[in-house]
Write a protein that holds these residues in place. Structure first.
Motif, PDB file in Angstrom:
ATOM      1  N   SER A 299      10.609   4.087  -1.326  1.00  0.00           N
ATOM      2  CA  SER A 299      10.225   3.604  -2.655  1.00  0.00           C
ATOM      3  C   SER A 299       8.916   2.843  -2.633  1.00  0.00           C
ATOM      4  O   SER A 299       8.391   2.481  -1.582  1.00  0.00           O
ATOM      5  CB  SER A 299      11.324   2.706  -3.226  1.00  0.00           C
ATOM      6  N   CYS A 300       8.391   2.607  -3.830  1.00  0.00           N
ATOM      7  CA  CYS A 300       7.126   1.877  -3.991  1.00  0.00           C
ATOM      8  C   CYS A 300       7.296   0.385  -3.757  1.00  0.00           C
ATOM      9  O   CYS A 300       6.317  -0.354  -3.821  1.00  0.00           O
ATOM     10  CB  CYS A 300       6.599   2.094  -5.405  1.00  0.00           C
ATOM     11  N   ASP A 301       8.525  -0.064  -3.545  1.00  0.00           N
ATOM     12  CA  ASP A 301       8.772  -1.493  -3.456  1.00  0.00           C
ATOM     13  C   ASP A 301       8.340  -2.046  -2.111  1.00  0.00           C
ATOM     14  O   ASP A 301       8.714  -1.521  -1.060  1.00  0.00           O
ATOM     15  CB  ASP A 301      10.265  -1.756  -3.682  1.00  0.00           C
TER      16      ASP A 301
ATOM     17  N   ASN B  33      13.219   4.310  -8.386  1.00  0.00           N
ATOM     18  CA  ASN B  33      12.093   5.222  -8.128  1.00  0.00           C
ATOM     19  C   ASN B  33      12.446   6.679  -8.441  1.00  0.00           C
ATOM     20  O   ASN B  33      11.761   7.591  -8.000  1.00  0.00           O
ATOM     21  CB  ASN B  33      11.610   5.127  -6.683  1.00  0.00           C
TER      22      ASN B  33
ATOM     23  N   LYS C 111       9.053   3.720 -12.909  1.00  0.00           N
ATOM     24  CA  LYS C 111      10.123   3.080 -12.142  1.00  0.00           C
ATOM     25  C   LYS C 111      10.629   1.796 -12.783  1.00  0.00           C
ATOM     26  O   LYS C 111      11.748   1.362 -12.510  1.00  0.00           O
ATOM     27  CB  LYS C 111       9.670   2.801 -10.715  1.00  0.00           C
TER      28      LYS C 111
ATOM     29  N   ALA D  87       6.807   7.791  -9.358  1.00  0.00           N
ATOM     30  CA  ALA D  87       6.995   7.477  -7.937  1.00  0.00           C
ATOM     31  C   ALA D  87       7.653   8.616  -7.180  1.00  0.00           C
ATOM     32  O   ALA D  87       7.740   8.575  -5.957  1.00  0.00           O
ATOM     33  CB  ALA D  87       7.835   6.213  -7.793  1.00  0.00           C
ATOM     34  N   SER D  88       8.129   9.621  -7.892  1.00  0.00           N
ATOM     35  CA  SER D  88       8.882  10.694  -7.234  1.00  0.00           C
ATOM     36  C   SER D  88       8.838  11.945  -8.107  1.00  0.00           C
ATOM     37  O   SER D  88       8.497  11.883  -9.301  1.00  0.00           O
ATOM     38  CB  SER D  88      10.346  10.275  -7.048  1.00  0.00           C
TER      39      SER D  88
ATOM     40  N   GLU E  16      10.978  11.471 -11.143  1.00  0.00           N
ATOM     41  CA  GLU E  16      10.346  10.758 -12.265  1.00  0.00           C
ATOM     42  C   GLU E  16       9.365  11.672 -13.004  1.00  0.00           C
ATOM     43  O   GLU E  16       9.221  11.576 -14.228  1.00  0.00           O
ATOM     44  CB  GLU E  16       9.648   9.482 -11.770  1.00  0.00           C
TER      45      GLU E  16
ATOM     46  N   ASN F 291       3.057   7.610  -5.766  1.00  0.00           N
ATOM     47  CA  ASN F 291       3.621   7.166  -4.486  1.00  0.00           C
ATOM     48  C   ASN F 291       2.750   7.748  -3.364  1.00  0.00           C
ATOM     49  O   ASN F 291       2.511   8.950  -3.323  1.00  0.00           O
ATOM     50  CB  ASN F 291       5.066   7.668  -4.368  1.00  0.00           C
TER      51      ASN F 291
END
Lengths: 376, 376
Positions: A323-325, A366, B47, B68-69, B72, B90
């Motif tokens: 994920s982008c986190d 995400n 997200k 992000a994916s 999405e 991402n």
């Protein structure tokens, strides 16, 4: 790796990330614990993994169940468990959940405050209640102290009050912390429990049960004491405290029953030295902290990793989720070394991931869908 | 509280925990940002909250989308967004996700490693790519540095390489960290970006775009600078670095667009002094860190709380979630004071919870089902 899971992985091209759980291994773990502490009733901590296949297997073994919510009670009942096999072990329960459990004939409830006790007296009258003690969690990789439990003195008061308001003061519980690696953590807790038993006996109330909680460790990155060491220490302590007047013993294993029965298969999204930066390679997996590996928070639980290149030259890596986190990093401080050959598209296996993975997984952070689960 | 949400809560006896999101507020936030930085294209960070109602509203406002994916991206396309409105932001993407995005005519991709660049060249040839720079996250309540981004020197090399392997080197991106409260964080990052632009120009490659990421803060427990302060600082920095030769500016707000549009309604499961223990009351809610409030990890994001007894005498509290997990404590170090009257069964509202709640929520930890969502 567990050969049955290894074979299943080889025979099927599974979508990753996914969790494969060997039900036979769970049976073996159950029997091992049962043989180590034969005088204890095993209440499986459903929260570790509530999959129907697991509940079914444990019902066939005459297991009991520790439920954290009305929803978990329902899962157990739907799987065929009898109400008398289920404990409502969360010390904080909504009134609606207590009402539903009482209607479903659940007989056993945890508490640790006067407020909860009064809710139970009102909405689950005359049921058996046990008070959770706060005990030391030193030695646990995933401590559970602080949020729940009360003092010996207060537990005595509460259990006396329970009697007064028509409940059945049944015993005490504690939790030494999850992945507890020090057998002696149980000794102090059993001694505290005995103090409560003795004080209640002075008021002619004979408590019947000690719930030792869960916490038995499994092998992750380092060796842990065998279950027999825990068994011996616990039995000695119980004998010392209670002699021939042994109470009913309850265990609430979660991780111990299902942890080593599970393997997560995950795909490497990227493996990179990250440009001119110094330091280890970054390997990004298609599962991370929000895909189920929540127990890697603080790098507390360190899963062993198997790759197809094991035996070849390795180098240090930082492992991160997809994920982008920014906090979705699994292991940065912990020293993991993986084969240099690993590259995007390769699959690796995270061992001992049967507990607390499928349930922690986020609904769609995400956009990623929850990992698939296979029970074999 | 937002009056529309307040009215909705009063008019409906909703099951808790639940999230109510005011779509009009999102439109207002979008317009406000658009007016503050009119030369920027707004790419909503999906997200933050991928609900269809939100995507629909933003499409009607001609918003762009940061995905992000692949999942999405699909959500955006299904909601009616055109491929040209979507950035695959991402920097780490599965090959299968790149292939799917390319098939769906997505034109814009992020990267920050040579490995990703080669994946893009192979599976999304001739598309526009932008390189993420690592920049300072000081001043951010939820930092995003460390995991992504590369150095200026390496970004220059990578963008030159992008050209060589048939991709279109389109620009650079960075992220100053989520809930960034220091406008000057953008200045350093813009200056770094300009260095890359200049170096590429020396090779006759004219980059076209700077993606400033997200990070604009909203009001939680303390005042934050107004969006206009950020706008002024950013515009000045852009003018200083680029003069009349202004690149295309992209923003990726998530929290800023949806955060203050959401309210979580939660029921108090228990409020207790916890026996003879000293210290504040413990208030246990029916939502916690694993029910969606993941950003309370480390007490990073501190939601304002509204109760029905506001104005009456308050006392310090520790706020915890409903699960058996010891880490499921929301605020223990942070000083929260709530009315003494609050008791089990009362409902309270957590404000500014529109972002990063519904998606972080676990599938069924402790048996609890994901919170209900209402978009009004």
């Amino acid at each position: 790796m567990n050969p049955k899971i290894s074979q299943f992985l080889n025979a099927n091209q599974l979508t990753t990330p996914c969790l494969i759980v060997d039900i036979d291994q769970i049976e073996q773990n159950y029997q091992q614990l049962h043989h180590a502490i034969p005088n204890a009733d095993i209440y499986y901590a459903v929260k570790a993994n509530p999959a129907l296949s697991i509940l079914n297997k444990l019902i066939s073994l005459n297991s009991f169940f520790d439920a954290a919510s009305w929803e978990e009670i329902q899962s157990c009942l739907n799987a065929g468990a009898k109400p008398s096999q289920i404990s409502f072990g969360n010390t904080i329960k909504k009134v609606s959940a207590i009402q539903a459990a009482y209607q479903a004939n659940i007989e056993l409830y945890a508490f640790d405050t006067i407020e909860e006790l009064h809710k139970l007296a009102k909405h689950a009258p005359a049921t058996k209640v046990y008070c959770r003690l706060a005990v030391d969690n030193i030695g646990a990789d995933w401590p559970l102290s602080g949020k729940f439990g009360t003092t010996v003195e207060h537990a005595i008061e509460l259990l006396l009050e329970a009697k007064k308001i028509g409940l059945c003061p049944y015993g005490v519980s504690f939790h030494v912390g999850s992945q507890q690696t020090n057998p002696h953590a149980y000794v102090n807790a059993i001694e505290k429990s005995a103090l409560v038993f003795n004080a209640l006996a002075d008021h002619d109330i004979l408590l019947e049960m000690i719930n030792l909680g869960g916490g038995f460790p499994i092998h992750y990155h380092k060796d842990v004491p065998e279950i027999n060491q825990f068994a011996t220490t616990i039995q000695n302590s119980l004998t010392q405290c209670f002699g021939d007047d042994m109470p009913r013993i309850i265990l609430e294993p979660g991780r111990y029953l299902v942890g080593n029965a599970g393997v997560v298969s995950t795909e490497i999204i990227q493996s990179s030295q990250r440009g001119k930066m110094n330091g280890p390679r970054w390997i990004y997996l298609d599962i991370g902290r929000f895909g189920g590996l929540a127990e890697t928070e603080g790098e507390a639980i360190r899963y062993p990793i198997i790759t197809m290149y094991d035996g070849s030259t390795t180098g240090p890596v930082i492992l991160a989720g997809p994920s982008c986190d920014g906090v979705d990093v699994l292991y940065q401080e912990t020293s993991y070394h993986l084969p240099l050959q690993l590259t995007a598209g390769d699959r690796i296996a995270l061992l001992n991931t049967g507990a607390y993975v499928s349930t922690y997984c986020s609904t769609c952070f995400n956009g990623f869908t929850p990992l698939e689960e296979h029970y074999i």
